[in-house]
Design an enzyme around this catalytic site. Sequence first.
Site: not given
Length: 281
Positions: A109, A202
């Site tokens: 991320e 995710e």
Amino acid sequence: MSTHGLQWYANCVTPASLDVLAHQWRADVLRISMYVQEGGYETDPRRFTDLVHHYIEQATARGLYAIVDWHLLDPGDPHYNLARARTFFAEIAERHAAKDNVLYEIANEPNGVPWSVIRDYAEQVIPVIRARDADAVVLVGTPDWSSLGASGSGGGADVIAADPVRAGNVMYVFHFYAASHGDYYYDTLARAADRLPLFVTEFGTQEYTGDGPNDFAMAQRYLDLLASRKISWVNWNFSDDFRSGAVFTTGTCASGDYGDTARLKPAGVWIRDRISSHDDF
């Protein structure tokens, strides 16, 4: 399913739990979530690299895809860990190049930096993998916590499509948490699916913290969209963390009762039902 951080919850990823995941839940993929900071890889590169090797072999033995997740969060600029990433992925790709089930997620991320910085990082890490594994899929995180910019800078797929990673067999990553990420994020994903190869590595049914109330209705909207676009997904997370996003109740991993459905939290029941009843593409 994605593991939680191996530095905290490796005890939840055992031969017994993986047997349940592969054979009872009928999962297709294990995302091996190896944090770089927060007590992860940087504290003991040898130990964590060996753990990833181990879990790749465990996943392979059960017919699962294995996503090797270089799980960076803070600092959000992936260049901070560039040297570490090159060292790590060189060894992982060298050992597992002959396998056809290994995917490389090279930046979980990224945040606080524009797409141009992320792309530059990817174009320095991907050649390290390609020199050893010429064909495997590489998963590239997107701006603002892999939200395609929805959590900050905006731009969606347009910025990436105008200046894509210069490499083949690349997919772009999107993450969402259904109780936090509503229509704007959903629409960002829908538009991007028309322009980019995507993988949702995710997601959770709760808030972006991985905790709080579940929004199963919004989560199902997302899964219906992903099914219609044939986009693969991975759920966070396969552990007994106290937060609502962990599938097992606290204490399950110590007990080893992974097959006992009474040990599942509401999010665990919901995701198990969707994994075990899914249709293959």
